[in-house]
Design a protein around this motif. Structure first.
Motif, PDB file in Angstrom:
ATOM      1  N   GLU A 253       1.070  -1.149   0.031  1.00 33.56           N
ATOM      2  CA  GLU A 253       0.178   0.015   0.100  1.00 33.56           C
ATOM      3  C   GLU A 253       0.895   1.098  -0.001  1.00 33.56           C
ATOM      4  O   GLU A 253       1.910   1.299   0.776  1.00 33.56           O
ATOM      5  N   ASN A 416      -1.060  -0.682   7.601  1.00 28.21           N
ATOM      6  CA  ASN A 416      -1.434   0.278   8.375  1.00 28.21           C
ATOM      7  C   ASN A 416      -0.987   0.275   9.722  1.00 28.21           C
ATOM      8  O   ASN A 416      -1.339   0.885  10.576  1.00 28.21           O
TER       9      ASN A 416
ATOM     10  N   MET B   1      -7.084  17.940   5.467  1.00 29.56           N
ATOM     11  CA  MET B   1      -8.288  17.240   4.749  1.00 29.56           C
ATOM     12  C   MET B   1      -9.390  17.302   5.476  1.00 29.56           C
ATOM     13  O   MET B   1      -9.450  17.161   6.546  1.00 29.56           O
ATOM     14  N   ARG B  14      -8.416  14.791  11.000  1.00 29.83           N
ATOM     15  CA  ARG B  14      -7.708  14.504  12.556  1.00 29.83           C
ATOM     16  C   ARG B  14      -8.625  13.731  13.608  1.00 29.83           C
ATOM     17  O   ARG B  14      -8.200  12.923  14.545  1.00 29.83           O
ATOM     18  N   TYR B  18      -7.759   5.761   9.934  1.00 30.31           N
ATOM     19  CA  TYR B  18      -7.587   5.292   8.722  1.00 30.31           C
ATOM     20  C   TYR B  18      -7.480   3.759   8.680  1.00 30.31           C
ATOM     21  O   TYR B  18      -6.669   3.284   9.510  1.00 30.31           O
ATOM     22  N   LEU B  19      -8.040   2.976   7.985  1.00 31.09           N
ATOM     23  CA  LEU B  19      -7.966   1.442   8.192  1.00 31.09           C
ATOM     24  C   LEU B  19      -7.345   0.937   6.959  1.00 31.09           C
ATOM     25  O   LEU B  19      -6.415   0.235   6.648  1.00 31.09           O
ATOM     26  N   GLY B  20      -7.915   1.175   5.627  1.00 34.02           N
ATOM     27  CA  GLY B  20      -7.235   0.758   4.496  1.00 34.02           C
ATOM     28  C   GLY B  20      -8.583   0.391   3.545  1.00 34.02           C
ATOM     29  O   GLY B  20      -9.463   1.021   3.681  1.00 34.02           O
ATOM     30  N   ASP B  53     -11.944   4.093   0.446  1.00 36.03           N
ATOM     31  CA  ASP B  53     -11.262   3.394   1.860  1.00 36.03           C
ATOM     32  C   ASP B  53     -11.992   3.726   3.107  1.00 36.03           C
ATOM     33  O   ASP B  53     -12.796   4.451   2.962  1.00 36.03           O
TER      34      ASP B  53
END
Lengths: 418, 87
Positions: A253, A416, B1, B14, B18-20, B53
């Motif tokens: 990624e 991640n 963002m 913030r 985030y995971l993916g 995502d």
């Protein structure tokens, strides 16, 4: 034409008119023994060692942009070998040894400066972890020294020792760590490869990889088709896109890692200094005087080659916490590198399911320091079809089998988390 | 963002973690086999351009949100609740 003190004197006295371009600008030939996709630090290093150590000189390095314009110019130039997990440990040790001979080997001043890296610890637990890492580094044959608080105060008098939030307990000194000049590394390797007959072809984007019956036949490029029996992908930052041309899906990624540099200052930070409280922070001073520093990934998939303000703020907070003097410096520039983040946080140098197609990538945020050994080991794999002893752990199938995962941080093979 | 949370509106990134890639919601069946699970756990499409995502609005409504955004420009195009499923 070799560089020497005599040459510099002669050129200086005759108006510096005798210098020539460091490498040729050849048009691509119809066929090569090896085609390397990617003219970054690792691709150039691969070409250099293919020619130097394996006598394979009918090689093309295809670069879609220009030499020095990718991640090799977008990092914080730190060179160190303080990895812990077997597989990484011997590889980065091998790389550090190659760095130590690189100037002389290339006849090119890559400004490798072994100024020492000091990692600061801020608790008893962090000291134990630092000791464990230092012992692993000593076991791999390199060096590490524990600095007491008293020794650290003498070495780095500018840190804030009075703070109570992240009290400083001491540091670990790696004397052979340091920095190098990123552009010079790319230029020196390009010149070294070119002088041995390698064609470095810029502005040449690979658009397809030709295979037949599971065997590589060549590549399609923006400057025409090229036939070859061996194609070496080494495009960290764009690995997923290039591998997809050969039908591969990768455990990678892409993330953004920011770096920052201040205006030029008189010498004040003599080492690479880092610490791990409050996230992560590392700093060194370039030869031009700018303080070069950075922290963690922004933390979301990105190809933007620039980051966002929250991480910039966080890194500056970490800087101010450790060394309040930095608050007077003006930040001049910031940039982002595109990190090939593999799911266990370690790189890949391996063959693929296609005969004659090789893959090198997944360098996460450890690519710059790996440049000499990555090319050295990749060239070995391409030339001899078996891995170099220092890179046997960088297998592509370790994610599938779960055997030999190189999980330096102990967080699991999971995107991640690295 | 800024991420347009479907429940809370425009919020600073913030507030989210985030995971993916949103393909993480397409979990293989328990007996799907090693290859399917390896692909699900490790391999990623990793597009340079528009992607979807998963972000968790930790410091807001705590909902999982699927964000459609561009990885090259950092532009955020839209967001929807993850419980609405994959597109």
């Amino acid at each position: 034409m070799a560089f020497s003190a005599l040459r510099i004197l002669k050129e200086g006295l005759t108006g510096n008119k005798g210098w020539q371009p460091h490498w040729r600008d050849p048009a691509p030939k119809e066929e090569y023994d090896v085609v390397i996709i990617g003219g970054g630090g690792h691709g150039l290093s691969t070409a250099y060692y293919l020619a130097k150590e394996h006598g394979i000189t009918n090689v093309a390095v295809l670069e879609k942009g220009w030499i020095g314009g990718g991640n090799v110019g977008r990092n914080t130039t730190i060179v160190r070998a303080n990895y812990m997990v077997p597989g990484n440990s011997e590889f980065y040790s091998h790389s550090l040894k190659l760095w130590e001979g690189l100037d002389a080997d290339l006849n090119y001043n890559v400004m490798h400066s072994q100024r020492g890296q000091i990692t600061i610890f801020n608790s008893d637990g962090a000291r134990d972890a630092a000791m464990r890492r230092a012992n692993a580094v000593i076991n791999q044959g390199d060096d590490a020294e524990l600095l007491s608080l008293g020794q650290l105060k003498k070495t780095l008098p500018y840190l804030d020792y009075d703070q109570t939030r992240f009290p400083i307990y001491g540091g670990m000194l790696y004397r052979r760590a340091g920095t190098a000049r990123h552009d010079a590394v790319a230029w020196g390797l390009a010149r070294g490869a070119d002088r041995r007959g390698v064609d470095i072809i810029q502005n040449c984007e690979v658009t397809g990889i030709d295979t037949a019956g599971g065997v590589v036949q060549g590549v399609q490029t923006s400057r025409g088709a090229i036939r070859t029996k061996k194609v070496a992908i080494v495009v960290a930052g764009r690995s997923s896109q290039v591998a997809a041309m050969a039908g591969m899906r990768l455990p990678i990624e892409s993330h953004v890692l920011q770096a920052f540099v201040t205006e030029g200052l008189k010498p004040c930070i003599d080492h690479v200094v880092s610490y791990g409280m409050l996230g992560h922070f590392y700093i060194s001073q370039s030869d031009k005087g700018g303080l070069v520093f950075g922290g963690n990934l922004d933390g979301y998939a990105s190809y933007a080659a620039r980051g966002n303000l929250p991480m910039a703020e966080h890194v500056c907070e970490a800087a101010m916490t450790l060394m309040p003097m930095i608050g007077r410096a003006k930040m001049l520039r910031s940039w982002g590198g595109i990190m090939d983040m593999s799911s266990d946080g370690s790189p890949i140098i391996d063959k693929t399911h296609i005969d004659g197609l090789y893959f090198n990538g997944g360098w996460c945020y450890g690519g710059f320091k790996a440049i000499p050994a990555s090319g050295n080991c990749y060239a070995h794999l391409i030339a001899q079809d078996r891995p170099h002893p220092a890179a046997t752990g960088f297998r592509l199938d370790r994610f599938t089998t779960g055997r030999g995962l190189l999980d330096e941080e102990g967080t699991g093979s999971h995107h991640n988390l690295h | 963002m800024k991420i347009p949370c479907p429940l809370c509106g425009q919020r600073d990134s913030r507030e989210f973690s985030y995971l993916g890639h949103a393909s993480l919601m397409d979990r293989p069946a328990p007996d799907a086999g090693d290859a399917a699970w390896d692909d699900y756990l490790h391999n990623r499409e990793n597009p340079a351009g528009v992607t979807e995502d998963l972000w968790s609005h930790d410091y807001g409504c705590a909902a999982w949100v699927v964000v459609t955004r561009n990885t090259v420009t950092h532009g955020i195009l839209s967001a929807r609740l993850a419980k609405e499923g994959t597109s």
